[in-house]
Design a protein around this motif. Structure first.
Motif, PDB file in Angstrom:
ATOM      1  N   PRO A   1       0.816  -1.234   0.000  1.00  0.00           N
ATOM      2  CA  PRO A   1       0.000   0.000   0.000  1.00  0.00           C
ATOM      3  C   PRO A   1       0.840   1.271   0.000  1.00  0.00           C
ATOM      4  O   PRO A   1       0.470   2.260  -0.635  1.00  0.00           O
ATOM      5  N   ASP A   2       1.986   1.244   0.690  1.00  0.00           N
ATOM      6  CA  ASP A   2       2.823   2.460   0.747  1.00  0.00           C
ATOM      7  C   ASP A   2       3.410   2.771  -0.625  1.00  0.00           C
ATOM      8  O   ASP A   2       3.472   3.922  -1.047  1.00  0.00           O
ATOM      9  N   LEU A   3       3.839   1.695  -1.309  1.00  0.00           N
ATOM     10  CA  LEU A   3       4.426   1.895  -2.646  1.00  0.00           C
ATOM     11  C   LEU A   3       3.364   2.459  -3.597  1.00  0.00           C
ATOM     12  O   LEU A   3       3.643   3.396  -4.367  1.00  0.00           O
ATOM     13  N   ALA A   4       2.141   1.914  -3.522  1.00  0.00           N
ATOM     14  CA  ALA A   4       1.059   2.403  -4.395  1.00  0.00           C
ATOM     15  C   ALA A   4       0.809   3.892  -4.134  1.00  0.00           C
ATOM     16  O   ALA A   4       0.698   4.691  -5.077  1.00  0.00           O
ATOM     17  N   GLN A   5       0.757   4.285  -2.869  1.00  0.00           N
ATOM     18  CA  GLN A   5       0.507   5.693  -2.534  1.00  0.00           C
ATOM     19  C   GLN A   5       1.653   6.578  -2.994  1.00  0.00           C
ATOM     20  O   GLN A   5       1.445   7.669  -3.510  1.00  0.00           O
ATOM     21  N   TYR A   6       2.876   6.097  -2.809  1.00  0.00           N
ATOM     22  CA  TYR A   6       4.052   6.872  -3.211  1.00  0.00           C
ATOM     23  C   TYR A   6       4.015   7.121  -4.725  1.00  0.00           C
ATOM     24  O   TYR A   6       4.240   8.228  -5.201  1.00  0.00           O
TER      25      TYR A   6
ATOM     26  N   ALA B   1      -4.162   9.077 -12.966  1.00  0.00           N
ATOM     27  CA  ALA B   1      -3.942   7.789 -12.288  1.00  0.00           C
ATOM     28  C   ALA B   1      -4.833   7.701 -11.063  1.00  0.00           C
ATOM     29  O   ALA B   1      -5.023   8.696 -10.356  1.00  0.00           O
ATOM     30  N   VAL B   2      -5.410   6.518 -10.826  1.00  0.00           N
ATOM     31  CA  VAL B   2      -6.286   6.316  -9.657  1.00  0.00           C
ATOM     32  C   VAL B   2      -5.904   5.010  -8.965  1.00  0.00           C
ATOM     33  O   VAL B   2      -5.324   4.115  -9.582  1.00  0.00           O
ATOM     34  N   LEU B   3      -6.259   4.907  -7.693  1.00  0.00           N
ATOM     35  CA  LEU B   3      -6.084   3.661  -6.952  1.00  0.00           C
ATOM     36  C   LEU B   3      -7.357   2.831  -7.136  1.00  0.00           C
ATOM     37  O   LEU B   3      -8.462   3.375  -7.084  1.00  0.00           O
ATOM     38  N   GLY B   4      -7.218   1.540  -7.361  1.00  0.00           N
ATOM     39  CA  GLY B   4      -8.408   0.695  -7.513  1.00  0.00           C
ATOM     40  C   GLY B   4      -8.004  -0.763  -7.548  1.00  0.00           C
ATOM     41  O   GLY B   4      -6.818  -1.084  -7.629  1.00  0.00           O
ATOM     42  N   SER B   5      -9.003  -1.631  -7.481  1.00  0.00           N
ATOM     43  CA  SER B   5      -8.689  -3.058  -7.569  1.00  0.00           C
ATOM     44  C   SER B   5      -8.686  -3.489  -9.033  1.00  0.00           C
ATOM     45  O   SER B   5      -9.429  -2.939  -9.851  1.00  0.00           O
ATOM     46  N   THR B   6      -7.845  -4.482  -9.326  1.00  0.00           N
ATOM     47  CA  THR B   6      -7.677  -4.963 -10.698  1.00  0.00           C
ATOM     48  C   THR B   6      -8.127  -6.418 -10.770  1.00  0.00           C
ATOM     49  O   THR B   6      -7.576  -7.266 -10.071  1.00  0.00           O
TER      50      THR B   6
ATOM     51  N   LEU C   1       1.380   7.059  -6.701  1.00  0.00           N
ATOM     52  CA  LEU C   1       0.304   8.006  -7.026  1.00  0.00           C
ATOM     53  C   LEU C   1       0.739   9.436  -6.729  1.00  0.00           C
ATOM     54  O   LEU C   1       0.364  10.374  -7.432  1.00  0.00           O
ATOM     55  N   GLY C   2       1.563   9.584  -5.710  1.00  0.00           N
ATOM     56  CA  GLY C   2       2.029  10.913  -5.312  1.00  0.00           C
ATOM     57  C   GLY C   2       2.971  11.560  -6.318  1.00  0.00           C
ATOM     58  O   GLY C   2       3.144  12.777  -6.296  1.00  0.00           O
ATOM     59  N   VAL C   3       3.582  10.772  -7.199  1.00  0.00           N
ATOM     60  CA  VAL C   3       4.511  11.363  -8.193  1.00  0.00           C
ATOM     61  C   VAL C   3       3.878  11.373  -9.586  1.00  0.00           C
ATOM     62  O   VAL C   3       4.572  11.535 -10.586  1.00  0.00           O
ATOM     63  N   ARG C   4       2.537  11.231  -9.671  1.00  0.00           N
ATOM     64  CA  ARG C   4       1.916  11.083 -10.994  1.00  0.00           C
ATOM     65  C   ARG C   4       1.942  12.362 -11.833  1.00  0.00           C
ATOM     66  O   ARG C   4       1.806  12.291 -13.064  1.00  0.00           O
ATOM     67  N   GLY C   5       2.107  13.528 -11.179  1.00  0.00           N
ATOM     68  CA  GLY C   5       2.157  14.787 -11.952  1.00  0.00           C
ATOM     69  C   GLY C   5       0.916  14.920 -12.815  1.00  0.00           C
ATOM     70  O   GLY C   5      -0.209  14.844 -12.320  1.00  0.00           O
TER      71      GLY C   5
END
Ligand code: R2B
Ligand code: URA
Length: 319
Positions: free
Chosen positions: A193-198, A208-213, A200-204
């Motif tokens: 989860p931390d990597l996913a948030q990190y 990009a969105v968080l979601g299940s695949t 998303l934080g650099v997406r500029g």
């Protein structure tokens, strides 16, 4: 990687043949891959090549080539020419694959491996086993895995990158079921989860969105498409199913995330799955984009990873 998760049987092997790469533990894996920190995996060989080139062009990382000049013998002229051509290519900034390319195509640029995994969870799983053993024999430490893929969006616009919180089975459950001695064994599929948030934080500027695949072992029937060679569902059943998945937090459908999440969780490898939506499945089934649009879409997860890698390095700028 969690060393305790590694198969203890590997210690008994004198040489481990990484058959699908055309490499073995007797090769100088330490020299080639010992410094690896990032492993970017994607379905197609073309995209693995393009991503390797972008790493070189945008981060200035050196393209690595480990081929050796074959002995100058009559009958080996082709091999000699190939080696010279490869050296020339690398010096001109064109990546050259390492190992054989019959099944997967692997490139190394700086501390990053860019490798194709083919289509579907079985193909990706083979790649995951061999690349992980390869990095173990190479003595690599603190590396991360990424899947940069394409997918059908569920309620997201084409071009949007879905950074997965977890992989889902077609049932909507967050699990990947493998057969062990003929019996089903269920593995957990959540990503770091931390990597996913990190990330998303650099997406500029990248959408990009968080979601299940959700991962299907098929492009047509299992993904509830109405346009396969045969069809077993009605349009209403399809819509209800996609809406149900959407309600569970699903934002895209592809063919590898659940197995990828399960493998990385089992091995203790931090991993992120970033797949771009090529279409919104709530609106249709056919992928109608032009080659140019598809190229632009698949650039998005690649660019996101480049921005992430740059952000982990002090003073690194993306060209
Ligand atoms: C996305 O695209 C491929 C099918 O077209 C498959 O590998 C996937 O997950
Ligand atoms: N890849 C998939 O698996 N599904 C899609 O809809 C698009 C790409």
């Amino acid at each position: 990687m969690n060393k305790a998760a590694l198969n203890p049987n590997l210690e008994q092997l004198k040489v481990d043949f990484l058959y699908h790469f055309g490499l073995s533990s007797a090769d100088d894996l330490r020299g080639m891959f010992g410094d690896t920190k990032h492993v970017a995996m994607m379905g197609s060989a073309d995209r693995a090549y393009t991503f390797a080139q972008k790493l070189h062009d945008q981060l200035g990382d050196p393209i690595q080539y480990f081929g050796k000049m074959p002995e100058l013998q009559f009958g080996k002229l082709g091999k000699v020419m190939e080696h010279i051509w490869n050296l020339l290519s690398v010096n001109l900034g064109y990546p050259v694959p390492i190992g054989k390319t019959e099944r997967y195509s692997m490139y190394k640029v700086g501390d990053t491996i860019s490798v194709s995994h083919g289509m579907g969870q079985p193909s990706h799983s083979i790649l995951l086993h061999e690349v992980t053993k390869m990095l173990h024999y190479a003595g690599a430490t603190d590396f991360k895995y990424y899947r940069l893929g394409t997918s059908g969006g569920v309620g997201v616009e084409p071009g949007t990158v879905v950074v997965a919180d977890k992989g889902l089975a077609p049932s909507g459950r967050a699990e990947y079921v493998i057969d062990v001695l003929g019996e089903p064994v269920t593995l957990e599929t959540d990503f770091d989860p931390d990597l996913a948030q990190y990330i998303l934080g650099v997406r500029g500027n990248i959408e990009a969105v968080l979601g299940s695949t959700m991962s299907a072992d098929d492009f047509y029937t299992v993904q509830a498409r109405l346009d396969g060679a045969f069809c077993m569902i009605t349009p209403e059943e399809k819509q209800n199913y996609l809406q149900k998945l959407h309600g569970l937090g699903t934002r895209n459908i592809e063919m590898e995330a659940a197995a990828f999440g399960a493998f990385c969780k089992k091995m203790g490898i931090p991993a992120a799955c970033m797949c771009v939506a090529l279409l919104n499945r709530l609106e249709g089934d056919q992928v109608t984009s032009t080659p140019e649009q598809l190229g632009a879409f698949s650039d998005n997860p690649q660019q996101l990873l480049i921005q992430y890698i740059a952000s982990t390095r002090q003073g690194q700028k993306v060209a």
